[in-house]
Scaffold this motif. Structure first.
Motif, PDB file in Angstrom:
ATOM      1  N   ARG A 142       0.751  -1.260  -0.053  1.00 14.50           N
ATOM      2  CA  ARG A 142      -0.044  -0.160  -0.129  1.00 14.50           C
ATOM      3  C   ARG A 142       0.885   1.297  -0.039  1.00 14.50           C
ATOM      4  O   ARG A 142       0.350   2.293  -0.326  1.00 14.50           O
ATOM      5  N   PHE A 143       2.091   1.393   0.360  1.00 11.34           N
ATOM      6  CA  PHE A 143       3.013   2.469   0.658  1.00 11.34           C
ATOM      7  C   PHE A 143       3.805   2.798  -0.490  1.00 11.34           C
ATOM      8  O   PHE A 143       4.530   3.504  -0.494  1.00 11.34           O
ATOM      9  N   CYS A 144       3.942   1.870  -1.390  1.00 13.68           N
ATOM     10  CA  CYS A 144       4.756   1.641  -2.550  1.00 13.68           C
ATOM     11  C   CYS A 144       4.284   2.270  -3.867  1.00 13.68           C
ATOM     12  O   CYS A 144       3.272   2.180  -4.306  1.00 13.68           O
TER      13      CYS A 144
ATOM     14  N   MET B 231      18.801  -5.512  -4.964  1.00 12.02           N
ATOM     15  CA  MET B 231      18.032  -5.471  -5.975  1.00 12.02           C
ATOM     16  C   MET B 231      16.692  -4.978  -5.259  1.00 12.02           C
ATOM     17  O   MET B 231      16.087  -5.813  -4.439  1.00 12.02           O
ATOM     18  N   MET B 232      16.532  -3.570  -5.064  1.00 12.71           N
ATOM     19  CA  MET B 232      15.748  -3.070  -4.403  1.00 12.71           C
ATOM     20  C   MET B 232      15.075  -1.834  -5.127  1.00 12.71           C
ATOM     21  O   MET B 232      14.567  -1.063  -4.427  1.00 12.71           O
ATOM     22  N   GLY B 233      15.088  -2.065  -6.471  1.00 11.41           N
ATOM     23  CA  GLY B 233      14.301  -0.919  -7.181  1.00 11.41           C
ATOM     24  C   GLY B 233      12.660  -1.347  -7.301  1.00 11.41           C
ATOM     25  O   GLY B 233      12.118  -2.086  -6.652  1.00 11.41           O
ATOM     26  N   ILE B 234      12.477  -1.118  -8.634  1.00  9.30           N
ATOM     27  CA  ILE B 234      10.911  -1.363  -9.069  1.00  9.30           C
ATOM     28  C   ILE B 234      10.885  -2.756  -9.362  1.00  9.30           C
ATOM     29  O   ILE B 234      11.862  -3.424  -9.936  1.00  9.30           O
ATOM     30  N   GLY B 235       9.806  -3.560  -8.557  1.00  9.15           N
ATOM     31  CA  GLY B 235       9.327  -4.879  -8.924  1.00  9.15           C
ATOM     32  C   GLY B 235       9.786  -5.547  -7.882  1.00  9.15           C
ATOM     33  O   GLY B 235      10.406  -5.232  -6.817  1.00  9.15           O
ATOM     34  N   GLU B 236       9.419  -7.016  -7.967  1.00  5.29           N
ATOM     35  CA  GLU B 236       9.611  -7.993  -6.800  1.00  5.29           C
ATOM     36  C   GLU B 236      10.553  -9.018  -7.500  1.00  5.29           C
ATOM     37  O   GLU B 236      10.077  -9.731  -8.552  1.00  5.29           O
ATOM     38  N   PRO B 237      12.008  -8.861  -7.252  1.00  4.54           N
ATOM     39  CA  PRO B 237      12.791 -10.016  -7.896  1.00  4.54           C
ATOM     40  C   PRO B 237      12.281 -11.280  -8.015  1.00  4.54           C
ATOM     41  O   PRO B 237      12.423 -12.120  -8.932  1.00  4.54           O
ATOM     42  N   LEU B 238      11.726 -11.866  -6.897  1.00  6.44           N
ATOM     43  CA  LEU B 238      11.397 -13.085  -6.922  1.00  6.44           C
ATOM     44  C   LEU B 238      10.230 -13.584  -7.609  1.00  6.44           C
ATOM     45  O   LEU B 238       9.851 -14.738  -7.693  1.00  6.44           O
TER      46      LEU B 238
ATOM     47  N   SER C 244      16.078  -8.050  -2.141  1.00  9.54           N
ATOM     48  CA  SER C 244      15.020  -7.831  -1.378  1.00  9.54           C
ATOM     49  C   SER C 244      13.723  -8.507  -1.875  1.00  9.54           C
ATOM     50  O   SER C 244      13.521  -8.024  -3.115  1.00  9.54           O
ATOM     51  N   THR C 245      12.805  -9.061  -1.141  1.00 11.35           N
ATOM     52  CA  THR C 245      11.515  -9.582  -1.163  1.00 11.35           C
ATOM     53  C   THR C 245      10.301  -9.016  -0.211  1.00 11.35           C
ATOM     54  O   THR C 245      10.862  -8.958   0.777  1.00 11.35           O
ATOM     55  N   CYS C 246       9.397  -9.087  -0.670  1.00 12.67           N
ATOM     56  CA  CYS C 246       8.331  -8.800   0.108  1.00 12.67           C
ATOM     57  C   CYS C 246       7.810  -9.968   0.996  1.00 12.67           C
ATOM     58  O   CYS C 246       6.932 -10.017   1.551  1.00 12.67           O
ATOM     59  N   GLY C 247       8.271 -11.369   0.356  1.00 14.72           N
ATOM     60  CA  GLY C 247       8.028 -12.752   1.156  1.00 14.72           C
ATOM     61  C   GLY C 247       7.299 -13.517   0.379  1.00 14.72           C
ATOM     62  O   GLY C 247       6.342 -14.248   0.867  1.00 14.72           O
TER      63      GLY C 247
ATOM     64  N   LEU D 150      15.770   0.389   9.701  1.00 15.76           N
ATOM     65  CA  LEU D 150      14.672   1.101   9.725  1.00 15.76           C
ATOM     66  C   LEU D 150      14.633   2.416   8.645  1.00 15.76           C
ATOM     67  O   LEU D 150      15.657   2.947   8.724  1.00 15.76           O
ATOM     68  N   ILE D 151      13.710   2.458   8.091  1.00 16.78           N
ATOM     69  CA  ILE D 151      13.464   3.519   7.132  1.00 16.78           C
ATOM     70  C   ILE D 151      12.176   4.200   7.376  1.00 16.78           C
ATOM     71  O   ILE D 151      11.262   3.759   7.170  1.00 16.78           O
ATOM     72  N   PRO D 152      12.333   5.514   7.688  1.00 18.36           N
ATOM     73  CA  PRO D 152      11.093   6.168   7.648  1.00 18.36           C
ATOM     74  C   PRO D 152      10.347   6.176   6.351  1.00 18.36           C
ATOM     75  O   PRO D 152      11.056   6.502   5.240  1.00 18.36           O
ATOM     76  N   VAL D 153       9.260   5.964   6.289  1.00 23.26           N
ATOM     77  CA  VAL D 153       8.417   5.823   5.054  1.00 23.26           C
ATOM     78  C   VAL D 153       8.719   7.069   4.251  1.00 23.26           C
ATOM     79  O   VAL D 153       8.458   8.265   4.619  1.00 23.26           O
ATOM     80  N   ASN D 154       8.717   6.903   2.862  1.00 24.53           N
ATOM     81  CA  ASN D 154       8.933   7.954   1.853  1.00 24.53           C
ATOM     82  C   ASN D 154       7.257   8.357   1.594  1.00 24.53           C
ATOM     83  O   ASN D 154       6.842   7.511   1.188  1.00 24.53           O
TER      84      ASN D 154
HETATM   85  N1  SAH Z   1       9.395  -6.048  -4.237  1.00 27.41           N
HETATM   86  C1  SAH Z   1      10.830  -6.185  -3.349  1.00 27.41           C
HETATM   87  C2  SAH Z   1      11.923  -5.140  -3.729  1.00 27.41           C
HETATM   88  C3  SAH Z   1      11.646  -3.843  -3.741  1.00 27.41           C
HETATM   89  S1  SAH Z   1      12.896  -3.124  -2.648  1.00 27.41           S
HETATM   90  C4  SAH Z   1      10.424  -5.971  -1.782  1.00 27.41           C
HETATM   91  O1  SAH Z   1       9.400  -5.734  -1.586  1.00 27.41           O
HETATM   92  O2  SAH Z   1      11.361  -6.068  -0.983  1.00 27.41           O
HETATM   93  C5  SAH Z   1      12.334  -1.607  -2.413  1.00 27.41           C
HETATM   94  C6  SAH Z   1      12.212  -1.698  -0.650  1.00 27.41           C
HETATM   95  O3  SAH Z   1      11.487  -0.142  -0.493  1.00 27.41           O
HETATM   96  C7  SAH Z   1      11.227  -2.729  -0.038  1.00 27.41           C
HETATM   97  O4  SAH Z   1      11.660  -2.881   1.215  1.00 27.41           O
HETATM   98  C8  SAH Z   1       9.732  -1.791   0.053  1.00 27.41           C
HETATM   99  O5  SAH Z   1       8.897  -2.345   1.085  1.00 27.41           O
HETATM  100  C9  SAH Z   1      10.347  -0.429   0.621  1.00 27.41           C
HETATM  101  N2  SAH Z   1       9.262   0.786   0.182  1.00 27.41           N
HETATM  102  C10 SAH Z   1       8.566   0.853  -0.961  1.00 27.41           C
HETATM  103  N3  SAH Z   1       7.937   1.881  -0.865  1.00 27.41           N
HETATM  104  C11 SAH Z   1       8.393   2.769   0.248  1.00 27.41           C
HETATM  105  C12 SAH Z   1       8.107   3.875   0.675  1.00 27.41           C
HETATM  106  N4  SAH Z   1       7.327   4.645   0.197  1.00 27.41           N
HETATM  107  N5  SAH Z   1       8.915   4.293   1.685  1.00 27.41           N
HETATM  108  C13 SAH Z   1       9.866   3.440   2.203  1.00 27.41           C
HETATM  109  N6  SAH Z   1       9.936   2.290   1.818  1.00 27.41           N
HETATM  110  C14 SAH Z   1       9.269   1.875   1.079  1.00 27.41           C
END
Ligand code: SAH
Length: 364
Positions: A120-122, A158-165, A194-197, A297-301
């Motif tokens: 939802r946040f992506c 591998m943390m760009g657009i898309g789900e590598p797995l 990186s994967t969402c699981g 830990l990543i403050p959401v963008n």
């Molecule tokens: N699909 C893979 C690879 C994407 S990696 C995955 O989900 O891991 C990108 C990373 O940034 C992931 O951890 C993702 O959850 C995170 N991300 C996506 N949108 C974001 C946002 N708005 N703020 C912070 N992190 C975000």
């Protein structure tokens, strides 16, 4: 064999496939190494000076070197981070981010055009999945960024657009191609995925026993919260995901990273940090001792289309302290390229929006 507009996609081939393809053209197999060496340096057929002119012409007729074009390049004045908007052969757009760290240059690569996972946040998933990237397109991001910056890239995330797995076979092929000593020679230990699981794919990956770092986008410590922001959790919940992490560690011996995005009033309270610590400790216990992990830990963008607000720096710090007190190894991710909106997905989105706006104008 992958074909692009009737010609073979040379950069998607491994050394065996390249050798066989060349044999089909009547070319000696040993040329494969030479040609691969040129391609990974971004050299086109014309520049392959140790090949005869007629061979270069035959190659150009039968094959393509599928590299992206640079559609946009944003350079951060703060830290030299470079964000690329790359164009693919069919006009699709992806993003890569080049970052300078003390331990070397890192490229964040995209794995798909768009993403089917629906977090939802992506920003990357807002328009769904358009298509998966070819091995050449994964490798091409690294080649083109090296060429453009004139600097060696020593690490890949591998943390760009898309789900590598979700693009499993091409991702594995890419991991093998990029670590080839005759090519870019970026070893598995310098690569994070990186994967969402996707639990079934994590298990497949574990069997390969690669030395890459697996990074799990966790973002929540209980199933209710995680399912509300990450649809994948309804298929594989937190405990099944942590079980897969344990199996991955057993197979590879590699420490696992967890990404945790802090969203204001959603998952960032000290009580929630305690909950995260206990979920991790319970889920990852092995022979009654937790195996090594690290939490980022990543403050959401904040993304214009979503309602999530980033945690304030005080809450982030407190969250990190609670984890530390609970014995969990955690750090707050340093943000590079904040002046160029370097997090992935947003540049492609804004370009698509601009294109749509331009189309609308034409329609009017
Ligand atoms: N699909 C893979 C690879 C994407 S990696 C995955 O989900 O891991 C990108 C990373 O940034 C992931 O951890 C993702 O959850 C995170 N991300 C996506 N949108 C974001 C946002 N708005 N703020 C912070 N992190 C975000």
């Amino acid at each position: 064999m992958i074909m692009i507009d009737g010609r073979a996609d040379l950069l998607s081939m491994n050394m065996t496939e390249l050798g066989e393809f060349l044999a089909g053209l009547g070319v000696e197999k040993y040329r494969a190494k030479q040609i691969f060496g040129w391609m990974v340096r971004g050299v086109g057929f014309d520049g392959m000076t140790n090949l005869s002119k007629s061979l270069r012409e035959r190659l150009a007729e039968a094959a393509v070197i599928n590299l992206p074009t640079i559609e946009k390049r944003l350079v951060s004045k703060l830290d030299g981070t470079v964000k690329y908007l790359f164009g693919l052969y069919d006009g699709n757009l992806i993003e890569s981010v080049f970052m300078r760290y003390k331990h070397g240059n890192t490229l964040c690569v995209s794995s798909e055009v768009g993403c089917p996972m629906g977090c939802r946040f992506c920003a990357s998933t807002l328009g769904g999945l358009v298509r998966r990237l070819l091995p050449s397109e994964l490798l091409g991001q690294v080649i083109t960024a090296e060429r453009d910056t004139g600097e060696r890239i020593s690490n890949i995330v591998m943390m760009g657009i898309g789900e590598p797995l979700d693009n499993y076979d091409n991702t594995i092929k890419f991991l093998r191609l990029v670590s080839d000593p005759d090519g870019l020679d970026i070893g598995s230990r310098h690569i994070s995925l990186s994967t969402c699981g996707l639990v079934d794919k994590i298990d497949e990956l574990a069997k390969l026993e690669l030395q890459i770092t697996l990074s799990i986008s966790l973002h929540a410590a209980d199933d209710e919260t995680r399912s509300s922001i990450m649809p994948i959790n309804k298929k594989w919940n937190i405990s099944s995901l942590l079980d897969a992490c344990r199996r991955y560690f057993d197979a590879t011996g590699r420490r696992i990273s967890f990404e945790y995005t802090l969203i204001s009033n959603k998952n960032d309270s000290p009580a929630y940090a305690k909950r995260l610590a206990s979920t991790l400790k319970r889920g990852l216990c092995r022979n009654s001792r937790p195996f090594p992990i690290h939490v980022n830990l990543i403050p959401v963008n904040e993304v214009a289309e979503t309602k999530f607000k980033r945690s304030d720096p005080e809450s982030v710090k407190r969250f990190c302290e609670v984890l530390a007190n609970e014995g969990i190894n955690a750090t707050i991710r340093r943000k590079l390229g904040s002046d160029i909106n370097a997090s992935c997905g947003q540049l492609r989105r804004s370009s698509l929006a601009a294109e749509n706006a331009a189309d609308d104008t034409v329609d009017d």
